[in-house]
Design an enzyme around this catalytic site. Structure first.
Site, PDB file in Angstrom:
ATOM      1  CG  ASP A   1     -99.486  16.973   8.548  1.00 34.22           C
ATOM      2  OD1 ASP A   1     -99.359  17.879   7.753  1.00 34.22           O
ATOM      3  OD2 ASP A   1     -99.964  15.757   8.680  1.00 34.22           O
TER       4      ASP A   1
ATOM      5  CB  ALA B   1     -98.109  13.502   7.952  1.00 35.37           C
ATOM      6  CD1 TRP B   2    -103.073  12.426   6.543  1.00 35.89           C
ATOM      7  CD2 TRP B   2    -104.112  10.718   5.380  1.00 35.89           C
ATOM      8  NE1 TRP B   2    -104.541  12.716   5.845  1.00 35.89           N
ATOM      9  CE2 TRP B   2    -104.939  11.776   4.891  1.00 35.89           C
ATOM     10  CE3 TRP B   2    -104.515   9.347   4.709  1.00 35.89           C
ATOM     11  CZ2 TRP B   2    -105.879  11.827   4.309  1.00 35.89           C
ATOM     12  CZ3 TRP B   2    -105.601   9.363   4.157  1.00 35.89           C
ATOM     13  CH2 TRP B   2    -106.314  10.504   3.715  1.00 35.89           C
TER      14      TRP B   2
ATOM     15  CG  HIS C   1    -104.582  16.249   9.071  1.00 37.69           C
ATOM     16  ND1 HIS C   1    -105.335  16.289   9.983  1.00 37.69           N
ATOM     17  CD2 HIS C   1    -104.078  14.798   8.834  1.00 37.69           C
ATOM     18  CE1 HIS C   1    -105.361  15.188  10.584  1.00 37.69           C
ATOM     19  NE2 HIS C   1    -104.557  14.414   9.909  1.00 37.69           N
TER      20      HIS C   1
ATOM     21  CG  LEU D   1     -97.569   5.800  12.816  1.00 31.51           C
ATOM     22  CD1 LEU D   1     -98.460   6.960  13.032  1.00 31.51           C
ATOM     23  CD2 LEU D   1     -96.707   6.229  11.363  1.00 31.51           C
TER      24      LEU D   1
ATOM     25  CB  ALA E   1     -99.993  12.518  17.069  1.00 34.68           C
ATOM     26  NE  ARG E   2    -106.438  12.342  14.982  1.00 35.19           N
ATOM     27  CZ  ARG E   2    -106.225  11.512  14.052  1.00 35.19           C
ATOM     28  NH1 ARG E   2    -104.818  12.121  13.661  1.00 35.19           N
ATOM     29  NH2 ARG E   2    -106.654  10.659  13.616  1.00 35.19           N
TER      30      ARG E   2
ATOM     31  CD  GLU F   1    -106.638  18.998  11.502  1.00 28.92           C
ATOM     32  OE1 GLU F   1    -105.376  19.076  11.922  1.00 28.92           O
ATOM     33  OE2 GLU F   1    -107.009  17.803  11.252  1.00 28.92           O
TER      34      GLU F   1
END
Length: 320
Positions: free
Chosen positions: A260, A288-289, A286, A160, A235-236, A265
């Protein structure tokens, strides 16, 4: 006959995916949209293969699943799996990798560009009729920040990070790659972590969440950044001290943030980043993926992992 259980299928939004290959790779599947902790042990009783995205599989859950041979994580991060317990019980753990690269890179730059062009603040000018009632053709209350010539600092230089760097260079940005924060020496091509924080106009996080990276961007580290710098986290959530981030934004010690991910969560107990309204803060749920293409690739990798394990050649495996 192989018995498989999918614990949280709804996290993949299966409505727009082709699951036919997944259906065929195991003799008998039990699909569950969600699995609460109180339901976990019962659902694992006869399972030989399980697929989980975010359901926690701890040592107690593993002990309650005597037939379990394979855990397939429908994600890259495996912090929800007790890898040591799996090793002790001879359970293979596989994850999925690089399925969301294009999707995450696209979202990363959507956040960067929205903040650099001050889109939220400028949209408010439209909503409040400020432009409609202006004396001139353009309204420069919130002018854009040009990215060309600016420095992008990347923390986490795997697939990434490299893909983000490639796009940044196409935009004319100068890319700096962070050395690990706790490193005693700096590898060729890397920059000391604190030095990178001081120099970055945009900082983008692409590293995993571990005991070493939790609260990597503490109040102390955020204070090193330029007052007009942008922080991007796809990321996290646990990588950033969220209270410190809100304070830095409120006190104009940081130019903006696009996140994001949050530390917990879904954020059903609230979150500091959600409890404030700032024009230079963008929070997305969350996603993005989560393009359909990325999710389909993830499902296809799950199938590959399961078939490979059945043939005695497991791939994308993880050790404790």
């Amino acid at each position: 006959m192989l018995h498989g259980v999918v614990l949280d299928l709804d996290t993949l939004h299966p409505q727009d995916l082709d699951l036919s290959k997944l259906d065929r790779c195991v003799t008998k599947w039990q699909y569950h949209g969600h699995t609460a902790p109180s339901q976990l042990h019962e659902r694992l009783t006869n399972a030989e293969v399980i697929v989980t995205n975010k359901v926690v599989i701890d040592a107690a859950a593993i002990a309650a699943a005597p037939d379990l041979k394979l855990i397939c994580v429908a994600a890259t991060g495996v912090n929800n799996i007790d890898l040591v317990a799996c090793h002790e019980h001879n359970i293979t753990v596989c994850n999925c990798r690089n399925y969301g690269t294009a999707s995450v890179v696209q979202h990363t730059f959507s956040l960067i560009l929205a903040l650099a062009n001050q889109l939220p603040a400028n949209q408010k000018l439209i909503d409040s009729q400020k432009w409609q009632n202006a004396a001139q053709f353009c309204l420069l209350n919130h002018p854009p920040q040009q990215l060309a010539g600016k420095c992008l600092g990347i923390v986490g230089y795997g697939t990434l990070g490299k893909a983000v760097a490639h796009v940044a260079e196409a935009l004319g940005m100068i890319v700096l790659i962070a050395e690990r924060a706790d490193a005693e020496s700096v590898r060729p091509g890397r920059v000391n972590f604190k030095r990178l924080l001081r120099n970055a106009d945009v900082l983008s996080l692409h590293c995993p969440l571990t005991s070493d990276t939790r609260n990597l961007l503490s109040a102390e580290m955020l204070a090193l950044m330029k007052p007009n710098a942008l922080l991007i986290n796809t990321a996290r959530g646990g990588l950033v001290d969220e209270q410190a981030l809100v304070k830095a934004l409120q006190e104009n010690k940081l130019g903006g943030a696009g996140v994001d991910v949050l530390s917990y969560e879904p954020p059903n107990n609230g979150n500091d980043l959600l409890d404030t309204q700032l024009d230079n803060l963008i929070v997305t749920p969350h996603i993005a993926w989560a393009s359909a293409e990325a999710r389909q690739m993830l499902v296809d990798q799950l199938v590959e992992n399961i078939i490979a394990a059945q043939n005695g050649l497991p791939i994308r495996t993880l050790a404790p």
